[in-house]
Design a protein around this motif. Structure first.
Motif, short mmCIF file in Angstrom:
data_model
loop_
_atom_site.label_atom_id
_atom_site.label_comp_id
_atom_site.label_asym_id
_atom_site.label_seq_id
_atom_site.Cartn_x
_atom_site.Cartn_y
_atom_site.Cartn_z
N PHE A 1 3.51 4.66 -0.60
CA PHE A 1 3.45 3.49 0.27
C PHE A 1 3.71 3.85 1.73
CE2 PHE A 1 3.81 1.05 -3.65
CZ PHE A 1 3.00 -0.04 -3.38
N ASP A 2 4.36 4.97 1.99
CA ASP A 2 4.68 5.37 3.36
C ASP A 2 3.66 6.33 3.96
OD1 ASP A 2 7.01 3.85 3.20
OD2 ASP A 2 8.16 5.53 2.37
N GLU A 3 2.58 6.61 3.23
CA GLU A 3 1.62 7.61 3.70
C GLU A 3 0.47 7.01 4.50
OE1 GLU A 3 0.37 9.69 0.25
OE2 GLU A 3 2.34 10.61 -0.14
N GLN A 4 0.05 5.79 4.15
CA GLN A 4 -1.10 5.19 4.81
C GLN A 4 -0.71 3.86 5.44
OE1 GLN A 4 -4.53 5.00 2.24
NE2 GLN A 4 -4.06 6.98 1.27
N PRO A 5 -1.34 3.49 6.56
CA PRO A 5 -0.94 2.26 7.26
C PRO A 5 -1.12 0.99 6.44
CG PRO A 5 -2.26 3.67 8.69
CD PRO A 5 -2.34 4.25 7.33
N HIS A 6 -2.23 0.88 5.70
CA HIS A 6 -2.44 -0.36 4.94
C HIS A 6 -1.45 -0.48 3.79
CE1 HIS A 6 -4.70 2.48 2.40
NE2 HIS A 6 -4.59 1.59 1.43
N LEU A 7 -1.02 0.67 3.23
CA LEU A 7 0.00 0.61 2.18
C LEU A 7 1.37 0.25 2.76
CD1 LEU A 7 -0.97 3.68 -0.04
CD2 LEU A 7 -1.37 1.25 -0.50
N GLN A 8 1.65 0.66 3.98
CA GLN A 8 2.90 0.25 4.62
C GLN A 8 2.94 -1.27 4.83
OE1 GLN A 8 3.24 2.52 8.23
NE2 GLN A 8 3.40 4.49 7.17
N LEU A 9 1.80 -1.83 5.22
CA LEU A 9 1.73 -3.28 5.39
C LEU A 9 1.89 -3.99 4.05
CD1 LEU A 9 1.21 -5.79 7.11
CD2 LEU A 9 -1.24 -5.39 6.85
N LEU A 10 1.25 -3.46 3.00
CA LEU A 10 1.38 -4.07 1.68
C LEU A 10 2.82 -3.98 1.17
CD1 LEU A 10 -1.87 -2.81 -0.10
CD2 LEU A 10 -1.41 -5.06 0.88
N LYS A 11 3.49 -2.89 1.47
CA LYS A 11 4.89 -2.75 1.07
C LYS A 11 5.76 -3.83 1.72
CE LYS A 11 8.80 0.47 1.31
NZ LYS A 11 9.25 1.83 1.73
N GLU A 12 5.52 -4.08 3.00
CA GLU A 12 6.30 -5.11 3.69
C GLU A 12 6.02 -6.49 3.13
OE1 GLU A 12 9.19 -6.15 6.47
OE2 GLU A 12 8.47 -4.18 5.86
N MET A 13 4.77 -6.79 2.81
CA MET A 13 4.43 -8.11 2.26
C MET A 13 4.99 -8.28 0.85
SD MET A 13 0.54 -8.64 3.64
CE MET A 13 0.53 -10.33 3.06
N LEU A 14 4.94 -7.24 0.05
CA LEU A 14 5.52 -7.31 -1.30
C LEU A 14 7.03 -7.48 -1.24
CD1 LEU A 14 3.41 -4.52 -3.04
CD2 LEU A 14 3.29 -6.98 -3.49
N THR A 15 7.66 -6.85 -0.25
CA THR A 15 9.11 -7.01 -0.09
C THR A 15 9.46 -8.44 0.26
OG1 THR A 15 9.27 -4.71 0.66
CG2 THR A 15 11.12 -6.15 1.15
N HIS A 16 8.71 -9.07 1.16
CA HIS A 16 8.99 -10.45 1.53
C HIS A 16 8.79 -11.41 0.36
CE1 HIS A 16 8.47 -9.91 6.18
NE2 HIS A 16 9.29 -9.03 5.65
N ALA A 17 7.82 -11.10 -0.50
CA ALA A 17 7.50 -12.02 -1.59
C ALA A 17 8.45 -11.86 -2.79
CB ALA A 17 6.05 -11.81 -2.04
N PHE A 18 8.83 -10.62 -3.12
CA PHE A 18 9.57 -10.39 -4.36
C PHE A 18 11.06 -10.17 -4.15
CE2 PHE A 18 5.26 -9.53 -5.66
CZ PHE A 18 5.21 -9.95 -6.98
N ALA A 19 11.52 -9.96 -2.94
CA ALA A 19 12.95 -9.74 -2.70
C ALA A 19 13.65 -11.09 -2.61
CB ALA A 19 13.16 -8.93 -1.43
N THR A 20 14.52 -11.37 -3.56
CA THR A 20 15.28 -12.62 -3.53
C THR A 20 16.34 -12.54 -2.44
OG1 THR A 20 14.95 -12.87 -5.91
CG2 THR A 20 16.70 -14.19 -4.91
#
Length: 299
Positions: free
Chosen positions: A155-174
């Motif tokens: 997730f830290d290797e490509q820019p679009h995966l970094q963005l997806l990681k941030e969005m997944l964190t906002h959605a799934f992190a209680t």
């Protein structure tokens, strides 16, 4: 001098009966007690689906609702309605993130994940869906507990995966100290990257029974709970449910094209069978069997 000094030390107040009395001393400040920390992170997630969703995808959405105590659900959205209406629903519900399940042809499931109302948003194709009722795995964690999010190093290797990681964190992190969550960390939600897809898994953290005091990682184990789902990113948009395209997956193939190719392949088998039958007839007509002189002896 002495009287003035005394007057300063104890100010005099005239009572109703004419007597002089000293004014009451000002109240001392009471030290404030340490109040419990407030709930600062107000992140909320809106979960809803479109009409025509199948039972399996509906059960997947219900499983995610159990995993996310900070989410709010809404009624089904008509597929003919513009998806921008979801931003208004999220505003009324006070949600900053949206997860939208869009079903098509009662076969395909597209998962939209967006930050409302300004974006960005991403469109996934969901595949390999397995709900809790189907799996029946051995894991079992507390309902409403806060998860530990685990992300693959890719997730830290490509820019679009970094963005997806941030969005997944906002959605799934209680959020911490959320009123509907429980102050326990007993399960892990894992996001892995393989073959250009994101694989979601949920595990229970099991500690060695009878262990007291500080527990090390060697004394912990993971038992899968479910659900399972594979998300293939299709496009990332700058806005919420639309806007300029920031990323487009070059390896994405539409399910309609895959079904058309399979249908064409199966039709090709039938065409080959018909051609082989015609060639057999031509061969038999071109090479007739010679008549047997003794064939009618026993008739």
């Amino acid at each position: 001098m002495g009287k003035r000094k005394a007057a300063k030390e104890a100010p005099e107040v005239e009572q109703a009966d004419g007597e002089i009395a000293e004014a009451a001393a000002p109240p001392t400040k009471v030290a404030k007690t340490d109040a419990p920390p407030s709930w600062k992170n107000k992140e909320k997630v809106l979960l809803l689906s479109s009409r025509g969703i199948t039972h399996r995808y509906r059960h997947l959405m219900l499983d995610l609702i159990q995993l996310l105590p900070h989410c709010k659900k809404d009624v089904k959205l008509d597929t003919k309605t513009d998806r921008a209406v979801i931003n208004e629903v999220a505003d009324m519900k006070g949600c900053s993130s949206v997860v939208f399940f869009e079903a098509r042809k009662k076969k395909d499931l597209y998962v939209w994940m967006s930050k409302s109302p300004d974006g960005p948003s991403v469109k996934f194709l969901a595949a390999n869906v397995h709900t809790l009722a189907e799996l029946k795995l051995g894991g079992n964690h507390l309902k409403g507990s806060r998860p530990v999010l685990s992300f693959h190093a890719a997730f830290d290797e490509q820019p679009h995966l970094q963005l997806l990681k941030e969005m997944l964190t906002h959605a799934f992190a209680t959020p911490k100290r959320h009123p509907k969550s429980k102050p326990f960390l007993d399960h892990v939600i894992n996001f892995s990257v393989a073959e250009g897809r994101i694989w979601l898994r949920n595990y229970q953290v099991v500690v060695t029974p009878g262990k007291k005091g500080k527990v090390t990682t060697e004394e912990m184990s993971l038992v899968e709970v479910g659900p399972r789902v594979c998300l293939q990113p299709i496009k990332i948009f700058a806005g919420s449910f639309g806007g300029p395209v920031l990323y487009e997956n070059p390896g994405y193939v539409s399910p309609n094209k895959i079904r058309a190719a399979i249908k064409k392949q199966s039709s090709g088998k039938y065409t080959a069978k018909v051609k082989a039958r015609g060639r057999r007839r031509e061969h038999v007509a071109a090479h007739p069997i010679p008549k047997d002189e003794l064939g009618d002896v026993f008739k």
